[in-house]
Design a protein around this motif. Structure first.
Motif, mmCIF file in Angstrom:
data_model
loop_
_atom_site.group_PDB
_atom_site.id
_atom_site.type_symbol
_atom_site.label_atom_id
_atom_site.label_comp_id
_atom_site.label_asym_id
_atom_site.label_seq_id
_atom_site.Cartn_x
_atom_site.Cartn_y
_atom_site.Cartn_z
ATOM 1 N N ASP A 462 -11.440 -2.437 -10.175
ATOM 2 C CA ASP A 462 -10.186 -1.724 -10.403
ATOM 3 C C ASP A 462 -9.137 -2.258 -9.430
ATOM 4 O O ASP A 462 -9.452 -2.715 -8.328
ATOM 5 C CB ASP A 462 -10.379 -0.226 -10.187
ATOM 6 C CG ASP A 462 -11.327 0.386 -11.210
ATOM 7 O OD1 ASP A 462 -11.423 -0.169 -12.317
ATOM 8 O OD2 ASP A 462 -11.981 1.395 -10.879
ATOM 9 N N ASP A 463 -7.878 -2.210 -9.833
ATOM 10 C CA ASP A 463 -6.814 -2.688 -8.958
ATOM 11 C C ASP A 463 -6.734 -1.842 -7.693
ATOM 12 O O ASP A 463 -6.959 -0.621 -7.720
ATOM 13 C CB ASP A 463 -5.464 -2.629 -9.677
ATOM 14 C CG ASP A 463 -5.389 -3.615 -10.829
ATOM 15 O OD1 ASP A 463 -6.240 -4.530 -10.887
ATOM 16 O OD2 ASP A 463 -4.483 -3.460 -11.676
ATOM 17 N N ALA A 464 -6.430 -2.505 -6.573
ATOM 18 C CA ALA A 464 -6.190 -1.793 -5.314
ATOM 19 C C ALA A 464 -4.722 -1.374 -5.276
ATOM 20 O O ALA A 464 -3.820 -2.222 -5.311
ATOM 21 C CB ALA A 464 -6.513 -2.686 -4.132
ATOM 22 N N VAL A 465 -4.495 -0.076 -5.212
ATOM 23 C CA VAL A 465 -3.146 0.480 -5.335
ATOM 24 C C VAL A 465 -2.866 1.403 -4.158
ATOM 25 O O VAL A 465 -3.762 2.146 -3.706
ATOM 26 C CB VAL A 465 -2.997 1.262 -6.655
ATOM 27 C CG1 VAL A 465 -1.599 1.878 -6.779
ATOM 28 C CG2 VAL A 465 -3.298 0.368 -7.848
ATOM 29 N N VAL A 466 -1.637 1.374 -3.637
ATOM 30 C CA VAL A 466 -1.185 2.361 -2.657
ATOM 31 C C VAL A 466 0.049 3.060 -3.229
ATOM 32 O O VAL A 466 0.882 2.442 -3.901
ATOM 33 C CB VAL A 466 -0.838 1.720 -1.295
ATOM 34 C CG1 VAL A 466 -2.089 1.234 -0.599
ATOM 35 C CG2 VAL A 466 0.176 0.592 -1.446
ATOM 36 N N THR A 467 0.126 4.346 -2.989
ATOM 37 C CA THR A 467 1.314 5.088 -3.408
ATOM 38 C C THR A 467 2.435 4.823 -2.410
ATOM 39 O O THR A 467 2.192 4.486 -1.246
ATOM 40 C CB THR A 467 1.023 6.584 -3.493
ATOM 41 O OG1 THR A 467 0.582 7.059 -2.213
ATOM 42 C CG2 THR A 467 -0.061 6.864 -4.532
ATOM 43 N N ARG A 468 3.670 4.990 -2.872
ATOM 44 C CA ARG A 468 4.847 4.711 -2.022
ATOM 45 C C ARG A 468 5.780 5.930 -1.975
ATOM 46 O O ARG A 468 6.879 5.918 -2.550
ATOM 47 C CB ARG A 468 5.593 3.482 -2.544
ATOM 48 C CG ARG A 468 4.757 2.232 -2.704
ATOM 49 C CD ARG A 468 4.075 1.789 -1.417
ATOM 50 N NE ARG A 468 4.982 1.438 -0.364
ATOM 51 C CZ ARG A 468 5.446 0.183 -0.159
ATOM 52 N NH1 ARG A 468 5.062 -0.808 -0.958
ATOM 53 N NH2 ARG A 468 6.261 -0.066 0.843
ATOM 54 N N PRO A 469 5.367 7.011 -1.299
ATOM 55 C CA PRO A 469 6.251 8.181 -1.176
ATOM 56 C C PRO A 469 7.404 7.872 -0.220
ATOM 57 O O PRO A 469 7.352 6.927 0.576
ATOM 58 C CB PRO A 469 5.323 9.247 -0.610
ATOM 59 C CG PRO A 469 4.315 8.481 0.170
ATOM 60 C CD PRO A 469 4.099 7.209 -0.589
ATOM 61 N N GLU A 470 8.415 8.699 -0.314
ATOM 62 C CA GLU A 470 9.542 8.495 0.611
ATOM 63 C C GLU A 470 9.122 8.747 2.039
ATOM 64 O O GLU A 470 9.521 8.023 2.962
ATOM 65 C CB GLU A 470 10.687 9.427 0.223
ATOM 66 C CG GLU A 470 11.950 9.193 1.036
ATOM 67 C CD GLU A 470 13.124 10.009 0.530
ATOM 68 O OE1 GLU A 470 14.182 9.978 1.179
ATOM 69 O OE2 GLU A 470 12.966 10.684 -0.511
ATOM 70 N N HIS A 471 8.291 9.774 2.238
ATOM 71 C CA HIS A 471 7.738 10.053 3.562
ATOM 72 C C HIS A 471 6.229 10.233 3.415
ATOM 73 O O HIS A 471 5.772 10.939 2.506
ATOM 74 C CB HIS A 471 8.364 11.321 4.160
ATOM 75 C CG HIS A 471 9.851 11.230 4.315
ATOM 76 N ND1 HIS A 471 10.457 10.453 5.262
ATOM 77 C CD2 HIS A 471 10.858 11.832 3.598
ATOM 78 C CE1 HIS A 471 11.771 10.571 5.149
ATOM 79 N NE2 HIS A 471 12.041 11.401 4.139
ATOM 80 N N VAL A 472 5.479 9.622 4.307
ATOM 81 C CA VAL A 472 4.019 9.695 4.234
ATOM 82 C C VAL A 472 3.541 11.006 4.834
ATOM 83 O O VAL A 472 3.849 11.329 5.986
ATOM 84 C CB VAL A 472 3.371 8.509 4.970
ATOM 85 C CG1 VAL A 472 1.839 8.624 4.939
ATOM 86 C CG2 VAL A 472 3.807 7.190 4.341
ATOM 87 N N ALA A 473 2.760 11.770 4.060
ATOM 88 C CA ALA A 473 2.210 13.031 4.546
ATOM 89 C C ALA A 473 1.056 12.765 5.505
ATOM 90 O O ALA A 473 0.469 11.687 5.537
ATOM 91 C CB ALA A 473 1.731 13.882 3.359
ATOM 92 N N ALA A 474 0.719 13.801 6.278
ATOM 93 C CA ALA A 474 -0.356 13.666 7.270
ATOM 94 C C ALA A 474 -1.679 13.299 6.604
ATOM 95 O O ALA A 474 -2.471 12.512 7.143
ATOM 96 C CB ALA A 474 -0.508 14.964 8.058
ATOM 97 N N ALA A 475 -1.930 13.834 5.416
ATOM 98 C CA ALA A 475 -3.188 13.529 4.723
ATOM 99 C C ALA A 475 -3.289 12.063 4.351
ATOM 100 O O ALA A 475 -4.386 11.500 4.265
ATOM 101 C CB ALA A 475 -3.305 14.399 3.472
#
Length: 642
Positions: A462-475
């Motif tokens: 499966d593709d390796a994916v990272v989400t790109r939120p405006e601000h990274v949450a602690a989790a």
């Protein structure tokens, strides 16, 4: 020649009974040093069989075969019977070409489809990826964002009708055994016992050739298929080995290369086991600098035949080396293993040589993947591969950074490989945003290989994916345990190499400091403390074992004496194990000390099962020896002397 020699304890290679069985048997010792009952070999010669059934040497001196005699009253006066005496210390000529190997078992036909693409199911290799963090802020960029490629081979088929695993490939194995004078008595007896275990556990589709070396090397048996008859011949040949002379490792490997290179038939897997308890005093002596010349490191590569070294990233056959006892040349054994893609094992406790062999063949007898190659492709236009940490496996990053590859080679059943990639990840441009669900697809990984049936298979992750939120949450700041563990392991391997380099230049305090600092870092790492969800317990167990290993290494590099006695061998063996991610005798040594060897890194279920089988067999043999009447073992010990 008549009976009455100490070789009577060896079995006859034809009838497989002891030389003294039944009493009164005459014994014939051929010019190739193999022994037989006179009546057995005479029958062979009478039928026109003029070659040794063990090594196939064409005999020039044959036993006198006496024809049937008439009644004594009609016998004419006879001349004295001519007795053939083998020359003293005569080494028979070997065949010019080793093309007398037994035929292989016909493999199953390959699939009609030359290539299969599958996400990874039963009997198929599995590829997974892990990212260091699940998210990266939209406006942030990373120059060394870590991603892990995890490859795992399928397990073995567990039932005759089952399809929950993979078939293994048949093996061509050449064992290259040191029989120099220093191997006499107990060492040779332990080696013979270990070889008996190896022979017992090879299958009918596997083939074995035994090569022995002292001052020179000789092929003791041709490449025999391990049927019942082949096993009997191989065991008889091993039992007939005697220890004498010097140590010529290069000649032993030369003969092994000749066995593999000139065979008519070829099993899918080929491998070599090399065991030595000393230092090469032939080839290496010739390569040492002259007196008064500038000092230089020994050219251990001179020990390795060219046919064993890499060609376009591939090894003809890995040589798995075993340094036996404290007097072997660990540097030489390590170089031979590294040059051929094999493992180096330090057998500190000579009594467990059988366990060390068992673990090795436990892997060799479960090869389910060959010529595996990992391919990494960057998906997002801005992502680049910066570097690949692949240990001793050849890796390549394309000039533009958009792709990378790793040559993995063979994998045993259930064996794993982990490779760290460091990626350059750019910030997200405004045009690429898609509401609140922006994401960056980093890489796509595939692995192509050949299975035991010879089919070409390609598996894609499966593709390796990272989400790109405006601000990274602690989790989203919680690091992947899989990636964290691999970081710790790679850094520890680097420090093992650094500590060894310090010890080699005599800086023993610096070596201890490097290992102590790394041991502390391993113990304090989040992965070693079991923090995190994905594989946290397994990561903690493996890193705790790594910490104990570093602690043991510290004690072995504390002084020049300790380092020379066992530290160098332990450091090289440990580096080899971690850089190749394959179990060697470090596992066996821990088991012999009563440690939890099931928790050691890299061993597979088949390796552990074979080593357990060896330990049970050794315990049973020891119990039988304790029940043997006093004096009964002395004759057997006599055949192992120089």
């Amino acid at each position: 020649m008549e009976g009455g020699s100490d070789q009577q304890s060896n079995p006859c290679a034809i009838c497989l009974s002891g030389m003294g069985a039944g009493g009164g048997h005459a014994i014939f010792t051929a010019e190739c040093s193999h022994t037989f009952h006179f009546q057995c070999i005479s029958a062979n010669v009478a039928h026109g069989n003029l070659a040794c059934p063990l090594c196939n040497t064409q005999w020039r001196q044959l036993p006198f075969v006496q024809p049937a005699q008439p009644p004594a009253s009609t016998l004419p006066q006879r001349r004295p019977m001519h007795r053939v005496q083998p020359p003293v210390q005569f080494q028979p000529p070997q065949p010019e070409v080793f093309d007398d190997d037994d035929e292989t078992v016909e493999p199953p036909p390959p699939s009609e489809e030359p290539e299969t693409t599958t996400p990874g199911g039963r009997g198929t290799l599995v590829v997974r990826t892990h990212t260091e963090y699940p998210a990266i802020a939209r406006g942030a960029s990373h120059e060394s964002f870590a991603a892990l490629v995890h490859v795992m081979a399928p397990g073995m088929i567990t039932t005759e009708e089952g399809d929950d695993g993979a078939q293994r490939a048949p093996l061509d194995l050449v064992t290259v055994l040191d029989v120099s004078g220093s191997m006499a008595f107990e060492k040779l007896a332990l080696l013979k016992q270990a070889m008996g275990f190896v022979v017992d556990n090879l299958g009918p589709g596997d083939r074995l050739s035994v090569v022995s070396f002292s001052s020179t090397a000789r092929r003791v048996t041709r490449l025999l298929r391990m049927s019942d008859a082949g096993k009997g011949l191989a065991k008889s040949a091993v039992e007939a080995l005697v220890a004498r002379g010097g140590t010529n490792i290069a000649d032993g490997l030369r003969v092994a290369a000749k066995v593999l290179g000139e065979r008519r038939h070829r099993n899918a897997v080929a491998s070599v086991i090399l065991l030595s308890d000393g230092q090469d005093n032939h080839t290496m002596a010739a390569t040492r600098p002259l007196a008064g010349a500038a000092s230089a490191a020994p050219n251990y590569e001179a020990l390795v035949p060219a046919s064993f070294t890499t060609t376009d990233g591939e090894w003809a056959a890995p040589v798995h080396t075993f340094g036996f006892g404290s007097d072997h040349d660990a540097a030489a054994m390590h170089v031979v293993a590294e040059a051929t893609g094999g493992t180096f094992s330090f057998i500190e406790n000579e009594a467990v040589v059988q366990d060390a062999f068992a673990q090795c063949i436990g892997g060799l007898l479960t090869v389910v993947v060959q010529d595996a190659r990992v391919a990494v492709e960057c998906v997002d236009p801005g992502v680049r591969v910066v570097s690949v940490r692949s240990g001793r496996y050849e890796s390549r990053v394309e000039d533009d950074g958009r792709a990378a590859s790793v040559r993995v080679g063979e994998l045993y059943a259930d064996e794993e490989r982990r490779f760290l990639l460091f990626l350059a990840v750019p910030p997200v441009v405004a045009e690429a945003l898609d509401g609140e669900t922006a994401a960056t697809t980093l890489i796509r990984v595939s692995c192509s290989y050949r299975d035991a049936a010879g089919c070409e298979v390609t598996v894609t992750s499966d593709d390796a994916v990272v989400t790109r939120p405006e601000h990274v949450a602690a989790a989203d700041l919680e690091r992947s345990v899989e990636v964290a563990r691999e970081r710790v392991r790679v850094e520890a391997t680097d420090d093992i190499a650094a500590a060894r380099a310090a010890a080699e230049r005599g800086a023993y305090e610096a070596a201890v400091e490097i290992l102590e600092r790394r041991q502390r870092a391993v113990a304090e790492s989040e992965a070693a403390l079991g923090q995190g969800g994905d594989g946290g317990a397994a990561a903690a167990t493996s890193l705790q074992a790594l910490g104990r290993e570093l602690q043991e290494m510290r004690a072995r590099v504390a002084s020049e004496e300790e380092y020379a006695r066992s530290g160098r061998a332990m450091m090289l063996s440990g580096f080899n194990m971690h850089s190749r991610q394959r179990a060697n005798s470090r596992q066996v040594n821990w088991a012999s000390n009563g440690a939890a060897w099931e928790e050691r890194s890299y061993s597979t279920p088949a390796m552990r099962a074979m080593m357990l089988r060896s330990r049970v067999a050794r315990e049973e043999a020891s119990a039988e020896q304790q029940q043997t009447p006093p004096g009964a073992g002395e004759a057997a010990a006599g055949s192992s002397g120089p």
